[in-house]
Design a protein around this motif. Sequence first.
Motif: not given
Lengths: 110, 116
Positions: B31-33, B45-48, B55-57, B63-65
């Motif tokens: 897992r990476l966050y 939180f940004l994404t993981y 899995l989640e954003k 949408d620039r990220f």
Amino acid sequence: AQRVTQPEKLLSVFKGAPVELKCNYSYSGSPELFWYVQYSRQRLQLLLRHISRESIKGFTADLNKGETSFHLKKPFAQEEDSAMYYCALSGWGGSDDMRFGAGTRLTVKP
Amino acid sequence: DTGVSQDPRHKITKRGQNVTFRCDPISEHNRLYWYRQTLGQGPEFLTYFQNEAQLEKSRLLSDRFSAERPKGSFSTLEIQRTEQGDSAMYLCASSPWVGGKAGELFFGEGSRLTVL
């Protein structure tokens, strides 16, 4: 959605005094709660998690599902406890990400 | 293993430029966050990722990220057309994933972005 609230941004106590850092959460499922700590010029690191029921560096935290709280306590604060403390929540089963509170800066005065 | 490493540690850029951050997690962690932290706030939180799957954003993420973890090892976070509001510390963390339980997050030292 999960949410973590730490009502105190700053907390100052004298060495040897008891300390309690408050954390409240909202989550519809079964949460897993954590406390992370960041000492000066160090990276964020885990202090303890409720599932372990451990005492780390003299700190304990009890999950109170009725009050949806996970307060961090230590009976006798030490100067080296001065740091930034973050409460964090993850959904049981790990389907949710880890969410952090805004943090409490603890200062222990000599 | 020296833990989670992030590169660069500091980045100063002009508004409108693109920037990319790299994170190398602890090797056996799947897992990476990615988190963002601004002054006086906790990690946001940004994404993981679970291995190479994102899995989640966060809905807060424009949408620039964009983030990738192409081979389930290192990850990159790219910000396109940077804005001054993107100035922050970008934190990466990794954790093991065993038996459906969230593991301890191991954090990197962060990449500090300043957008002029």
